[in-house]
Enzyme design. Structure first.
Site, PDB file in Angstrom:
ATOM      1  N   ASP A  87       1.188  -1.440  -0.249  1.00 42.62           N
ATOM      2  CA  ASP A  87      -0.256  -0.099   0.036  1.00 42.62           C
ATOM      3  C   ASP A  87       0.519   1.715  -0.418  1.00 42.62           C
ATOM      4  O   ASP A  87       1.844   1.180   0.363  1.00 42.62           O
ATOM      5  CB  ASP A  87      -1.030   0.115   1.467  1.00 42.62           C
ATOM      6  N   GLU A 150      -0.063  -0.662   5.864  1.00 42.81           N
ATOM      7  CA  GLU A 150       0.890  -0.243   6.432  1.00 42.81           C
ATOM      8  C   GLU A 150       1.009   0.869   7.315  1.00 42.81           C
ATOM      9  O   GLU A 150       1.633   1.684   8.278  1.00 42.81           O
ATOM     10  CB  GLU A 150       2.804  -0.947   6.104  1.00 42.81           C
TER      11      GLU A 150
END
Length: 237
Positions: A87, A150
């Site tokens: 991400d 994250e």
């Protein structure tokens, strides 16, 4: 075995893989989130893309509820964990290249996530392939653990470790590895200040889209007229 030489043989493929992963705009989208795509469709697509690379190469692959997953090789009781994430924070504006193309210019590759963390993730993935192809025997499992949240709170890892073993040892190749080699936490702070003087009072200030990204634009609304503070501003510059 000359590991650097083996890596250089794969340079073109590594760059191509990185460009493909960067092309997936895997930004958290909670408005489009579903039970099947808990962080939005693009983080899920990035996870699926990388897991599919593992399947094609004959690694052991597992998807944990489209929140996280792993690619594994070797056998043994112990696990060496390589913790990565696919991400990224929002692209923002004012880019000189397209943020989701992986443009190469002056010997560098530019794109959202090129350093944090898609570049290190692809490097770790190719390193696993090099070691596997060398025919080395393992007495431990090596597991590339892939997160998809994250940048926004590690909810991916909360779910992953509800269902999977904690590595015996590990590291997180993130950004400027090896300087950054572990996730050390983050503090989100809120500062407030009351301005007493009416002249020049700051009414509103906005900068950036996330607390953990470099802002591309900043805007301040004040009560003072620009011509009144112009000279002070020029002195400051």
């Amino acid at each position: 075995m000359n590991w650097k030489q083996e890596a250089l043989k794969r340079e073109a493929q590594l760059i191509q893989d990185l460009q493909q992963l960067i092309a997936i705009p895997s930004v958290l989208d909670e408005d489009a989130a579903t039970p099947d795509a808990p962080f939005g469709p693009e983080p899920k697509r990035a996870l699926e893309w990388l897991l599919e690379q593992g399947r094609q190469e004959g690694f052991v692959v597992k998807n944990i509820d489209n929140r996280a997953g792993h690619i594994e090789m070797g056998k043994g009781d112990d696990i060496i964990g390589i913790l990565c994430h696919v991400d990224v924070v929002p692209a923002g504006g004012n880019w000189s290249t397209h943020p989701f193309e992986g443009t190469i210019s002056d010997g560098k590759l530019f794109g959202r996530g090129a350093i944090d963390d898609k570049g290190p993730t692809i490097a770790a993935w190719h390193a696993m392939k090099i070691v596997k192809d060398s025919g080395r025997k393992f007495n431990k499992r090596v597991r590339l653990i892939i997160g998809t949240d994250e940048e926004s709170g590690f909810r991916c890892m909360d779910r992953y470790f509800e269902k999977e073993e904690m590595p015996t040892l590990g590291f997180a190749p993130d950004a400027d590895f090896p300087i950054i080699n572990a996730e050390k936490g983050i503090a989100t702070l809120v500062f407030k200040q009351r301005a007493e003087a009416p002249d020049g009072q700051l009414l509103r200030f906005q900068s950036g889209n996330r607390t953990n990204m470099v802002p591309d634009y900043a805007e301040a609304h004040i009560t003072a007229r620009i011509e009144e503070i112009g000279e002070q501003y020029r002195t400051f510059l």
